[in-house]
Enzyme design. Structure first.
Site, PDB file in Angstrom:
ATOM      1  N   LYS A 205       0.826  -1.214   0.000  1.00 47.05           N
ATOM      2  CA  LYS A 205       0.000   0.000   0.000  1.00 47.05           C
ATOM      3  C   LYS A 205       0.856   1.257   0.000  1.00 47.05           C
ATOM      4  CE  LYS A 205      -4.112   1.742   2.384  1.00 47.05           C
ATOM      5  NZ  LYS A 205      -5.066   1.437   3.469  1.00 47.05           N
ATOM      6  N   GLU A 211       9.702  -5.662   4.628  1.00 47.67           N
ATOM      7  CA  GLU A 211       9.801  -7.035   4.131  1.00 47.67           C
ATOM      8  C   GLU A 211       9.553  -7.086   2.621  1.00 47.67           C
ATOM      9  OE1 GLU A 211       8.137  -7.342   8.389  1.00 47.67           O
ATOM     10  OE2 GLU A 211       7.884  -6.039   6.634  1.00 47.67           O
ATOM     11  N   GLY A 266      -5.549  -3.294   4.485  1.00 45.65           N
ATOM     12  CA  GLY A 266      -4.803  -4.364   3.831  1.00 45.65           C
ATOM     13  C   GLY A 266      -5.461  -5.714   3.932  1.00 45.65           C
ATOM     14  N   ARG A 267      -5.982  -6.063   5.109  1.00 47.99           N
ATOM     15  CA  ARG A 267      -6.567  -7.388   5.291  1.00 47.99           C
ATOM     16  C   ARG A 267      -7.951  -7.501   4.654  1.00 47.99           C
ATOM     17  NH1 ARG A 267      -6.056  -4.504   9.801  1.00 47.99           N
ATOM     18  NH2 ARG A 267      -7.817  -4.036  11.160  1.00 47.99           N
ATOM     19  N   GLU A 352      -6.029  -9.331  13.824  1.00 48.48           N
ATOM     20  CA  GLU A 352      -5.555  -7.974  13.586  1.00 48.48           C
ATOM     21  C   GLU A 352      -6.694  -6.970  13.707  1.00 48.48           C
ATOM     22  OE1 GLU A 352      -2.064  -7.115  10.873  1.00 48.48           O
ATOM     23  OE2 GLU A 352      -3.665  -6.191   9.705  1.00 48.48           O
ATOM     24  N   HIS A 383      -5.925 -36.162  12.812  1.00 45.79           N
ATOM     25  CA  HIS A 383      -4.763 -36.970  13.184  1.00 45.79           C
ATOM     26  C   HIS A 383      -3.654 -36.106  13.779  1.00 45.79           C
ATOM     27  CE1 HIS A 383      -6.244 -40.679  11.222  1.00 45.79           C
ATOM     28  NE2 HIS A 383      -6.882 -39.809  10.455  1.00 45.79           N
ATOM     29  N   LYS A 503       8.089  -3.155  14.453  1.00 43.92           N
ATOM     30  CA  LYS A 503       8.794  -2.634  13.278  1.00 43.92           C
ATOM     31  C   LYS A 503       9.816  -1.573  13.684  1.00 43.92           C
ATOM     32  CE  LYS A 503       5.033  -3.193   9.902  1.00 43.92           C
ATOM     33  NZ  LYS A 503       4.158  -2.465   8.959  1.00 43.92           N
TER      34      LYS A 503
END
Length: 544
Positions: A205, A211, A266-267, A352, A383, A503
Site C-alpha cells: 500500500k 519485508e 490491507g486485510r 488484527e 490426526h 517494526k
C-alpha cells in the site's frame, strides 16, 4: 457504548448462570426439531448452529444485545462511508470494491465508484494480456510464472484465493507467493524459475513495507543479473500501491502501477488491485464472480433481520463463547483441501481486526476481545490436534466448513471426507458416556480413557460448490462477522497499531546487528546478549 453496562449484558450473564450445567445432549432431547430450526441460509450458503451451547432464549438475548449496541446503525455507517475507523479518521469501504458500476457512494463529496471500476477495468486489460500471452517478457518470451511479493493482507488473501480456486485457474500459469523476510522464502521461489518468463507483482500500500521492498529489490537484482539491463524491469515488474513516487523510484513505470485507496485496509483488500494475481489466475469473469458473491453477502448483512443474518449470528455466537463461556481460542476447520490457507487468512482478518485492549474512545476493555484463531483442513487435523478438541481440558469452539459437491470425480473420497465432517461435529457435541462405553464391552479400567465429555460447541457451514462466487460469499461472511463482534465490543476493528512497535524496534536493532560498535546501553540485557551472540556467530562464519 460499553456493552457490559447495558441491561442486555446483565441478562445474558444471568441467563448463562441459569443454563451453565446444560449439556447439548439434554438440549437436543428437549427439542426434537433443534437440528432443523437452529439453521440459517442465504443464497446457497447454509449455517447449522444447533450444536452451539445455546437455547432460543440465548439467541433472543444476544440479538437484544446487538440492538442495544446499535449494530444496525454501525452497519449502515460502514456501508455509507462514515469514518468509523476512528483512530485513523478514515472510512471503511472494502464493500465499495464489489458494488455494481452504476452504484453511488460519496467519500468527502466525491463518488468513488467510477475510480473503483476504472481500476477494475485496468486490472482486467492487464490480466487478459498476460493470460493470452500478449504481455511478454523483455526477450519476447511468454510469461509463465507470476510471483506476488507482499506480506499480510497483500499476501494472505491472494495466496488463499489462488489455492482455493485452482480448479478454474489457467493451467498454463504458475503462481508463487513470497512474503517472509527470511531469505529462504524468496530463494526457494526463484531457484527453479526462468527470469525471461517471470512476472513480479509487488504489492504494498505505502511501498515502504520493509519485508516487501527487501524481497522486491532482491528479485530485481536477480532479474537484472540474468537479463543485463534495467530496461527489463518494465516488462517483468508491476506494482500495486498508493505511492506513485516510490513505485517510480523502484523503476516501475507509472503505467504499470495499479492503485487502491486508504479506505481499503490491507486485510480487506483482496477485492482491490491486491487481487491482481487472482484475476490473472482465474480470469476477469471469474474474478467478477468473486466480487458478486461478496456483494450478495453484503446485501444480506445489510438487510436481513438480525436473528436470520448469517454474519450477525456467527458474531453473536462468538461473543457468547468468548465472553460468557470463557473460550480463549476458536478453530476454523475447512473440510476441503483447497481451503487449506483459509484459517491462516482468517487469523489476520480476525486477530488484527479485533485483537484490541481499548475501546474506540481509548478506554481499557472490561471484557475479552478476539480469540486466538487457528485451524487446519480436515481430515488432517483429526490426526493432529483433535485429541485435544475431544478430551482436552480446554473446550474449543469450532467452525466446520464443508463443500457438498466436489470438483473431482473421486466420489468415495468425498463421501468419506463429508462423513468425517459430520461425525466430528456429532462427537464433539454428544461425546460418549461411561455407560455407553461399558455397553460396548470396554474393560472397566479403560473406560475413563475412552469416554468423551461432549458439550463442545461447533457450527457447520456448507456451500454447494467451491466457486469464485461462493468463496466471495464465505470471505465476506467472516468479514462481517468480525465487524459485528468489534462493533458490539465497542472497538475499532480497522486499525492495527499493535503491528508498529515491533517494526520500529527492529529498525533500531538492525543498526546494532550491522555495527561493529559495542552494543548500546539503552537496550535491555537480554536483547544485548542476543545481539552479541549473533555478531559472534556471523564473524566466526565469515572468518571460517
Amino acid at each position: 457504548m460499553n456493552p457490559t453496562i447495558t441491561p442486555e449484558w446483565g441478562k445474558l450473564q444471568a441467563h448463562h448462570d441459569s443454563i451453565r450445567g446444560a449439556h447439548l445432549r439434554e438440549l437436543f432431547a428437549a427439542d426434537p426439531d433443534r437440528g432443523s430450526m437452529m439453521t440459517a441460509e442465504h443464497d446457497g450458503l447454509y449455517l447449522d448452529y444447533s450444536k452451539q451451547r445455546i437455547t432460543t432464549e440465548t439467541l433472543d438475548l444476544l440479538v437484544a444485545l446487538a440492538s442495544a449496541t446499535r449494530l444496525g446503525e454501525g452497519i449502515e455507517a460502514m456501508f455509507t462511508g462514515e469514518r468509523i475507523n476512528t483512530t485513523e479518521d478514515r472510512a471503511v469501504l472494502h464493500t465499495a470494491l464489489r458494488r455494481p458500476h452504476d452504484a453511488q457512494l460519496r467519500v468527502d463529496g466525491e463518488n468513488v465508484m467510477p475510480a473503483v471500476h476504472s481500476a477494475l477495468d485496468r486490472m482486467s486489460v492487464f490480466a487478459q494480456r498476460v493470460r493470452r500471452g500478449q504481455w511478454r517478457g523483455f526477450t519476447g518470451r511468454r510469461l509463465r510464472t507470476v510471483v506476488n511479493i507482499g506480506i499480510g493482507g497483500s499476501d494472505l488473501g491472494p495466496a488463499m484465493a489462488c489455492q482455493a480456486l485452482v480448479d478454474v485457474a489457467d493451467p498454463n500459469l504458475e503462481f508463487r507467493f513470497v512474503s517472509n523476510i527470511d531469505g529462504n522464502d524468496l530463494a526457494s521461489a526463484l531457484r527453479v524459475l526462468d527470469p525471461q518468463e517471470t512476472l513480479f507483482i509487488v504489492s504494498s500500500k505505502t511501498f515502504t513495507t520493509v519485508e516487501t521492498l527487501t524481497n522486491a529489490h532482491t528479485a530485481r537484482r536477480w532479474l537484472l543479473d540474468a537479463l543485463g539491463t534495467t530496461s527489463a524491469v518494465r516488462d517483468h515488474f508491476v506494482a500495486v500501491s498508493t505511492n506513485t513516487a516510490a513505485v517510480e523510484d523502484f523503476g516501475i513505470a507509472r503505467d504499470n502501477m495499479f492503485e487502491f485507496w486508504d479506505w481499503v485496509g490491507g486485510r480487506y483488500s483482496i477485492w482491490s488491485a491486491i487481487g491482481l494475481s487472482v484475476m490473472i489466475a482465474i480470469g476477469t469473469d471469474q474474478f467478477r464472480g468473486l466480487l458478486a458473491g461478496a456483494r450478495s453477502m453484503d446485501d444480506h448483512f445489510r438487510t436481513a433481520p438480525l436473528e436470520r443474518n448469517l454474519p450477525v449470528l456467527l458474531g453473536l455466537l462468538g461473543i457468547w463463547n468468548r465472553n460468557f463461556l470463557g473460550s480463549q481460542t476458536h478453530a476454523v476447520l475447512p473440510y476441503d483441501q483447497r481451503l487449506a490457507r483459509f484459517p491462516a487468512y482468517l487469523q489476520q482478518l480476525e486477530m488484527e481486526s479485533n485483537g484490541k485492549s481499548v475501546d474506540r474512545q481509548g478506554n481499557p476493555m472490561t471484557v475479552d476481545t478476539a480469540p486466538i484463531v487457528w485451524g487446519e483442513p480436515g481430515t488432517n487435523g483429526q490426526h493432529a490436534f483433535f485429541q485435544l478438541l475431544h478430551q482436552g481440558t480446554t473446550p474449543v469452539p469450532a467452525d466446520f466448513i464443508g463443500v457438498l459437491d466436489p470438483a473431482h470425480d473421486l466420489h468415495t473420497h468425498h463421501d468419506l471426507l463429508i462423513a468425517n465432517l459430520f461425525a466430528q461435529t456429532q462427537a464433539l457435541a454428544f461425546g460418549k458416556t461411561s455407560e455407553e462405553a461399558r455397553s460396548e464391552g470396554i474393560a472397566s479400567e479403560q473406560i475413563p480413557h475412552r469416554t468423551f465429555p461432549g458439550n463442545r460447541p461447533s457450527s457447520t457451514i456448507l456451500a454447494d460448490q467451491l466457486t469464485p462466487y461462493s468463496l466471495g460469499q464465505l470471505v465476506a461472511l467472516y468479514e462481517h462477522k468480525i465487524f459485528t463482534q468489534g462493533w458490539i465490543w465497542g472497538i475499532d476493528s480497522f486499525d492495527q497499531w499493535g503491528v508498529e512497535l515491533g517494526k520500529v524496534l527492529a529498525t533500531r536493532i538492525l543498526d546494532q546487528l550491522q555495527s561493529t560498535r559495542s552494543v548500546g546501553s539503552e537496550l535491555d540485557s537480554s536483547t544485548s546478549a542476543l545481539i552479541g551472540r549473533y555478531r559472534q556467530t556471523i564473524r566466526e562464519g565469515t572468518n571460517a
